[in-house]
Design a protein around this motif. Structure first.
Motif, PDB file in Angstrom:
ATOM      1  N   MET A  93       0.833  -1.200   0.000  1.00  0.00           N
ATOM      2  CA  MET A  93       0.000   0.000   0.000  1.00  0.00           C
ATOM      3  C   MET A  93       0.872   1.255   0.000  1.00  0.00           C
ATOM      4  O   MET A  93       0.571   2.228  -0.693  1.00  0.00           O
ATOM      5  N   ARG A  94       1.937   1.243   0.773  1.00  0.00           N
ATOM      6  CA  ARG A  94       2.852   2.388   0.816  1.00  0.00           C
ATOM      7  C   ARG A  94       3.446   2.641  -0.564  1.00  0.00           C
ATOM      8  O   ARG A  94       3.546   3.773  -1.003  1.00  0.00           O
ATOM      9  N   ARG A  95       3.851   1.580  -1.222  1.00  0.00           N
ATOM     10  CA  ARG A  95       4.510   1.732  -2.519  1.00  0.00           C
ATOM     11  C   ARG A  95       3.516   2.100  -3.618  1.00  0.00           C
ATOM     12  O   ARG A  95       3.807   2.947  -4.455  1.00  0.00           O
ATOM     13  N   GLU A  96       2.360   1.476  -3.620  1.00  0.00           N
ATOM     14  CA  GLU A  96       1.372   1.744  -4.667  1.00  0.00           C
ATOM     15  C   GLU A  96       0.692   3.090  -4.471  1.00  0.00           C
ATOM     16  O   GLU A  96       0.438   3.811  -5.432  1.00  0.00           O
ATOM     17  N   LEU A 153       6.826   0.184  11.443  1.00  0.00           N
ATOM     18  CA  LEU A 153       7.329  -0.218  10.125  1.00  0.00           C
ATOM     19  C   LEU A 153       7.182   0.936   9.136  1.00  0.00           C
ATOM     20  O   LEU A 153       8.121   1.283   8.415  1.00  0.00           O
ATOM     21  N   GLY A 154       6.006   1.545   9.128  1.00  0.00           N
ATOM     22  CA  GLY A 154       5.791   2.683   8.231  1.00  0.00           C
ATOM     23  C   GLY A 154       6.733   3.834   8.524  1.00  0.00           C
ATOM     24  O   GLY A 154       7.305   4.438   7.608  1.00  0.00           O
ATOM     25  N   ALA A 155       6.915   4.146   9.801  1.00  0.00           N
ATOM     26  CA  ALA A 155       7.813   5.243  10.175  1.00  0.00           C
ATOM     27  C   ALA A 155       9.248   4.930   9.783  1.00  0.00           C
ATOM     28  O   ALA A 155       9.964   5.789   9.258  1.00  0.00           O
ATOM     29  N   THR A 156       9.665   3.698  10.009  1.00  0.00           N
ATOM     30  CA  THR A 156      11.034   3.301   9.662  1.00  0.00           C
ATOM     31  C   THR A 156      11.275   3.407   8.161  1.00  0.00           C
ATOM     32  O   THR A 156      12.301   3.922   7.722  1.00  0.00           O
ATOM     33  N   LEU A 157      10.337   2.930   7.381  1.00  0.00           N
ATOM     34  CA  LEU A 157      10.491   3.007   5.923  1.00  0.00           C
ATOM     35  C   LEU A 157      10.513   4.459   5.449  1.00  0.00           C
ATOM     36  O   LEU A 157      11.219   4.791   4.496  1.00  0.00           O
ATOM     37  N   LEU A 159      11.567   7.099   7.334  1.00  0.00           N
ATOM     38  CA  LEU A 159      12.784   7.735   7.838  1.00  0.00           C
ATOM     39  C   LEU A 159      14.034   7.351   7.058  1.00  0.00           C
ATOM     40  O   LEU A 159      14.954   8.146   6.935  1.00  0.00           O
ATOM     41  N   HIS A 160      14.066   6.139   6.571  1.00  0.00           N
ATOM     42  CA  HIS A 160      15.265   5.634   5.904  1.00  0.00           C
ATOM     43  C   HIS A 160      15.104   5.592   4.389  1.00  0.00           C
ATOM     44  O   HIS A 160      15.445   4.614   3.735  1.00  0.00           O
ATOM     45  N   ARG A 161      14.587   6.682   3.842  1.00  0.00           N
ATOM     46  CA  ARG A 161      14.414   6.778   2.409  1.00  0.00           C
ATOM     47  C   ARG A 161      15.516   7.618   1.837  1.00  0.00           C
ATOM     48  O   ARG A 161      15.685   8.743   2.308  1.00  0.00           O
ATOM     49  N   PRO A 162      16.278   7.253   0.881  1.00  0.00           N
ATOM     50  CA  PRO A 162      16.378   5.887   0.391  1.00  0.00           C
ATOM     51  C   PRO A 162      17.153   5.041   1.391  1.00  0.00           C
ATOM     52  O   PRO A 162      17.982   5.548   2.143  1.00  0.00           O
ATOM     53  N   GLY A 163      16.849   3.790   1.372  1.00  0.00           N
ATOM     54  CA  GLY A 163      17.518   2.890   2.301  1.00  0.00           C
ATOM     55  C   GLY A 163      17.279   1.447   1.939  1.00  0.00           C
ATOM     56  O   GLY A 163      16.664   1.127   0.918  1.00  0.00           O
ATOM     57  N   ALA A 164      17.769   0.578   2.808  1.00  0.00           N
ATOM     58  CA  ALA A 164      17.666  -0.860   2.560  1.00  0.00           C
ATOM     59  C   ALA A 164      16.213  -1.312   2.487  1.00  0.00           C
ATOM     60  O   ALA A 164      15.862  -2.178   1.681  1.00  0.00           O
ATOM     61  N   GLY A 165      15.344  -0.733   3.308  1.00  0.00           N
ATOM     62  CA  GLY A 165      13.933  -1.106   3.290  1.00  0.00           C
ATOM     63  C   GLY A 165      13.259  -0.783   1.977  1.00  0.00           C
ATOM     64  O   GLY A 165      12.398  -1.516   1.503  1.00  0.00           O
ATOM     65  N   GLN A 172      10.820  -9.873   1.333  1.00  0.00           N
ATOM     66  CA  GLN A 172      11.986  -9.826   2.218  1.00  0.00           C
ATOM     67  C   GLN A 172      11.637  -9.129   3.534  1.00  0.00           C
ATOM     68  O   GLN A 172      12.022  -9.596   4.605  1.00  0.00           O
ATOM     69  N   LEU A 173      10.926  -8.027   3.442  1.00  0.00           N
ATOM     70  CA  LEU A 173      10.522  -7.320   4.657  1.00  0.00           C
ATOM     71  C   LEU A 173       9.607  -8.194   5.512  1.00  0.00           C
ATOM     72  O   LEU A 173       9.748  -8.243   6.734  1.00  0.00           O
ATOM     73  N   ALA A 174       8.669  -8.888   4.868  1.00  0.00           N
ATOM     74  CA  ALA A 174       7.760  -9.760   5.611  1.00  0.00           C
ATOM     75  C   ALA A 174       8.508 -10.917   6.258  1.00  0.00           C
ATOM     76  O   ALA A 174       8.190 -11.301   7.392  1.00  0.00           O
ATOM     77  N   ASP A 175       9.497 -11.474   5.572  1.00  0.00           N
ATOM     78  CA  ASP A 175      10.281 -12.573   6.156  1.00  0.00           C
ATOM     79  C   ASP A 175      10.909 -12.154   7.479  1.00  0.00           C
ATOM     80  O   ASP A 175      10.968 -12.943   8.427  1.00  0.00           O
ATOM     81  N   LEU A 176      11.374 -10.918   7.547  1.00  0.00           N
ATOM     82  CA  LEU A 176      12.053 -10.444   8.750  1.00  0.00           C
ATOM     83  C   LEU A 176      11.096  -9.888   9.805  1.00  0.00           C
ATOM     84  O   LEU A 176      11.308 -10.075  10.998  1.00  0.00           O
ATOM     85  N   TYR A 177      10.063  -9.198   9.389  1.00  0.00           N
ATOM     86  CA  TYR A 177       9.213  -8.443  10.304  1.00  0.00           C
ATOM     87  C   TYR A 177       7.957  -9.193  10.753  1.00  0.00           C
ATOM     88  O   TYR A 177       7.497  -9.030  11.881  1.00  0.00           O
ATOM     89  N   ALA A 178       7.396  -9.987   9.864  1.00  0.00           N
ATOM     90  CA  ALA A 178       6.113 -10.626  10.143  1.00  0.00           C
ATOM     91  C   ALA A 178       6.130 -11.620  11.303  1.00  0.00           C
ATOM     92  O   ALA A 178       5.118 -11.734  12.003  1.00  0.00           O
TER      93      ALA A 178
END
Length: 190
Positions: A93-96, A153-157, A159-165, A172-178
């Motif tokens: 949703m954030r990306r779209e 998660l939303g705040a981190t993504l 704050l770290h723009r551009p970044g690894a997230g 990949q994000l779901a594998d780590l965070y979910a």
């Protein structure tokens, strides 16, 4: 959009652009400072189109303050897969939509009445609704913590723009965070 015939796709695109612009405007400025003209300029549409679609600034604000559609999408999975589904949905949703579906509850700069409305709606449409779906003890607390993880998660993504997230795939994000989110969904320990 002047002079264009609106097709079904153009209609949705215009509506989506208006809502994105309105979310930004109402998040970044107090309600009294937001104008239909500024929202229209940001959305690339005419102010009259906003009036045609939403009627008034107040109705547009109430549409923006509705977390129900985001909650519908976030909670559209069985409980045993809900953690992963919420993370994937949140990232997509954030990306779209080029914006976070939940963060406006936290970062709104409106007056106390506007912030209270957003907080109350968030609590009712997201946190309390999620608590009602959870089984086991402490469902309200677990729902609040899940909401916190999603907001984090939303705040981190953001704050770290551009970044690894940003470079990571939703999977990949779901594998780590979910897994952490899922533990709260099921109520199981570490």
């Amino acid at each position: 959009m002047t002079g264009q015939q609106a097709t079904g796709t153009d209609t949705e695109t215009g509506r989506d652009a208006i809502l994105r612009a309105a979310r930004r405007a109402f998040t970044l400025r107090p309600y009294a400072e937001v104008t239909m003209r500024s929202i229209a300029a940001d959305a690339g549409v005419s102010p009259s189109l906003i009036v045609k679609r939403f009627g008034s600034k107040e109705r547009l604000f109430h549409t923006v303050a509705d977390f129900g559609p985001a909650a519908d999408a976030l909670f559209a999975a069985p409980l045993d897969a809900l953690g992963r589904h919420m993370v994937l949905t949140m990232v997509r949703m954030r990306r779209e939509d080029q914006g976070d579906p939940l963060l406006r509850a936290v970062f709104s700069l409106g007056n106390m009445d506007e912030r209270t409305l957003l907080r109350d709606r968030f609590r009712e449409q997201v946190t309390s609704r999620l608590a009602g779906q959870l089984h086991g003890g402490e469902s309200e607390l677990r729902a609040e913590l899940i909401a916190g993880l999603l907001l984090g998660l939303g705040a981190t993504l953001s704050l770290h723009r551009p970044g690894a997230g940003e470079r990571a795939t939703p999977e990949q994000l779901a594998d780590l965070y979910a897994p952490g989110v899922q533990r709260l969904v099921t109520g199981s320990g570490a």
